[in-house]
Enzyme design. Structure first.
Site, PDB file in Angstrom:
ATOM      1  N   ASP A 347       0.823  -1.208   0.000  1.00  0.00           N
ATOM      2  CA  ASP A 347       0.000   0.000   0.000  1.00  0.00           C
ATOM      3  C   ASP A 347       0.860   1.262   0.000  1.00  0.00           C
ATOM      4  OD1 ASP A 347      -0.430   0.949   3.372  1.00  0.00           O
ATOM      5  OD2 ASP A 347       0.793  -0.740   2.726  1.00  0.00           O
ATOM      6  N   GLU A 348       0.233   2.368  -0.369  1.00  0.00           N
ATOM      7  CA  GLU A 348       0.795   3.719  -0.259  1.00  0.00           C
ATOM      8  C   GLU A 348       2.232   3.806  -0.784  1.00  0.00           C
ATOM      9  OE1 GLU A 348      -1.673   5.611   3.451  1.00  0.00           O
ATOM     10  OE2 GLU A 348       0.087   4.431   3.989  1.00  0.00           O
ATOM     11  N   VAL A 349       2.443   3.309  -1.983  1.00  0.00           N
ATOM     12  CA  VAL A 349       3.783   3.306  -2.582  1.00  0.00           C
ATOM     13  C   VAL A 349       3.934   4.536  -3.476  1.00  0.00           C
ATOM     14  CG1 VAL A 349       5.407   2.039  -4.022  1.00  0.00           C
ATOM     15  CG2 VAL A 349       3.866   0.793  -2.484  1.00  0.00           C
TER      16      VAL A 349
END
Length: 557
Positions: A347-349
């Site tokens: 996530d949230e890369v």
């Protein structure tokens, strides 16, 4: 609620006696009600102890109106192929301590066994298989009968196919028992009871983040113990994140230099102890390492994992060393965590700095990839490594939202950003875990108990085949503002609201427009937690984990 008969194994020695007892007690059971509707929680602080509350609510049950007195020298015997299970025998010892906590020496008042209505509990476990994996049978049947001259048996019978079903039955039995301070005896209200119970979902989880704040293993054990009271069965251990890397990895021993302090770490032995402690309570531990983002702490011990000193995450996608380390971590963790699911994050890369780092930018050009392509490449390669070590990968929903067609078809998609993801995932054949942050994130302190309770993991999914692909859900305890001083108050009792949604069949559980029935029981369960040493917050606070605003009963807060 209609009376339903359990599916009893005819091979059981107690089959004949169980059926006979049910028939003899059928008349008082019909038309009985288990949960009385109460207009105000203040009722709970009265001296009327005729109401019994169970959490989570069993799927099928009937009860009567008798009060039974339980012998403090209660005999609990275990039979069946699983009769020698250490898991069951240790659970019996734990629950006897809980049930008879207040009895003490007051039992010696000239009473004999004949003065008690319940002298014996028989636990029948049909299988000796103690493997704990996703979908293990947790069903049980619980019969409470009274020896009144008509019934052949005057005892409690818990029957389960597995040791883990027996654990759930023992928890329910413990909640049926209450200490009466007037008589100084343990009493069992609303007997006779006839319960056939099983979970609605096979995955009922709680995420604990130990990167943003460190939790000593005793605190983690306390959380696991409290999970068992609500019949949750998966601890999602978010061990590592960008802030700290507290876990020992023998293959790459410098990794835990990323811990906050030398003593804020988990050894391999610590992690194994947590896994074994959880198994004894029927709880799997699903570990997570979140890649390629949320991994800055990895480079404290191995700076080559950073693309550069100014670009510390995502991990360097251009180096084989990055994937060698990842493989080494997963191999060492495979020896610790037997659960079939492993969470790889994803996530949230933010890939911007890959384009700003010369050697990574050159690698992207050589590979004819965009940064977005490299994100996909990293996730898929991580999945391949995990699968090679006999794990089923779990990934946060961004991976599905961005490149669903490239994910391994066995991927479990973990929803968190909002509603509507599980319907899309299961429509494409993926399994899904529901954790909508709007209702099931415990660090969102403004979400009250009914927000947790009214959430529906199957929302928007009508096809029966697709519904089965939602393996369950999970409440998430992110730790930016929680540590050992307040974590239990933040988890409970709101996690219990989700636990009932995950355990109790949709037909049996109160819906949102009758949540007052649930609230009455949740007040009781919160106080049960506090009596068992769990620091659960008041139920109806508008802001979670805030303390009471004045004096009053536990039930009225």
């Amino acid at each position: 609620m209609p009376t339903r008969f359990p599916t009893i194994n005819p091979k059981s020695l107690h089959f004949f006696f169980t059926i006979l007892t049910i028939c003899l007690h059928l008349t008082p059971i019909i038309n009985s009600r288990t949960i009385r509707r109460i207009g105000s929680p203040s009722y709970l602080s009265s001296d009327d102890s005729s109401v019994t509350y169970l959490w989570p609510l069993p799927s099928n049950f009937t009860s009567g109106n008798e009060t039974l007195v339980v012998d403090p020298n209660l005999s609990i015997s275990v039979s069946g192929n699983g009769g020698s299970s250490v898991i069951v025998r240790e659970a019996i010892a734990r629950y006897k301590t809980i049930i008879f906590k207040h009895v003490g020496s007051s039992k010696s008042r000239g009473t004999s066994n004949s003065d008690y209505d319940v002298n014996k509990v028989t636990v029948i476990v049909h299988s000796d298989d103690e493997e704990l994996q996703l979908g293990v049978d947790e069903s049980y049947t619980l019969l409470v009968a009274k020896n009144n001259g008509l019934s052949i048996i005057g005892e409690v019978t818990i029957e389960a196919n597995t040791v883990y079903g027996a654990l759930r039955g023992l928890e329910t039995f413990s909640q049926l028992c209450s200490f009466d301070y007037g008589t100084k005896t343990v009493q069992l209200y609303n007997a006779p009871w006839f319960i056939t119970d099983k979970p609605r979902f096979e995955f009922r989880g709680l995420l604990l983040d130990t990167s943003r704040h460190y939790y000593p293993i005793d605190i983690i054990k306390q959380i696991i113990e409290s999970m068992s009271y609500a019949k949750l069965n998966v601890l999602h251990w978010h061990i590592i994140d960008e802030q700290s890397f507290p876990l020992e990895v023998p293959a790459y021993p410098k990794l835990w230099k990323g811990a906050y302090r030398k003593w804020e770490r988990y050894t391999v032995e610590d992690a194994s102890e947590i896994v074994n402690f959880a198994k004894m309570r029927g709880i799997n531990v699903m570990a997570e390492i979140d890649v390629p983002g949320h991994a800055e702490s990895w480079g404290t011990g191995y700076p080559d994992l950073w693309p550069s000193s100014t670009c510390r995450e995502p991990l360097d996608v251009s180096k084989n060393f990055t994937f060698d380390v990842l493989s080494g971590i997963l191999q060492d963790m495979r020896d610790i965590f037997p659960f079939e699911l492993f969470h790889l994050g994803g996530d949230e890369v933010n890939t911007d700095c890959w384009n700003d780092t010369p050697h990574v930018k050159q690698w992207l050009q050589d590979m004819n990839m965009t940064a977005k392509d490299a994100y996909r490449y990293f996730v898929i390669k991580a999945q391949e490594i995990a699968i090679s070590k006999n794990w089923t990968p779990v990934n946060w929903e961004e991976t599905f939202n961005t490149f669903a067609e490239k994910l391994n078809p066995n991927t479990v998609v973990h929803n968190w950003l909002g509603p509507g993801v599980c319907p899309k995932a299961v429509a494409q054949g993926f399994k899904c875990i529901y954790s909508n942050q709007g209702v099931w994130y415990l660090d969102h302190l403004d979400v009250t108990w009914d927000g947790f309770y009214d959430a529906e993991p199957l929302e928007g999914i009508t096809d029966s085949v697709e519904q089965k692909l939602v393996i369950g859900g999970e409440v998430c305890m992110w730790s930016e503002t929680a540590d050992p001083s307040n974590v239990q108050q933040t988890i409970w009792p709101r996690a219990a609201a989700a636990a009932e949604r995950l355990w109790t069949s949709k037909e049996a559980a109160p819906t949102s427009n009758t949540s007052e029935t649930a609230l009455t029981r949740l007040h009781y369960f919160r106080c049960l937690l506090t009596r068992r040493g769990v620091q659960a917050s008041p139920v109806t606070n508008l802001y979670a984990r805030s303390p009471p605003i004045g004096p009053g009963s536990c039930y009225d807060q």
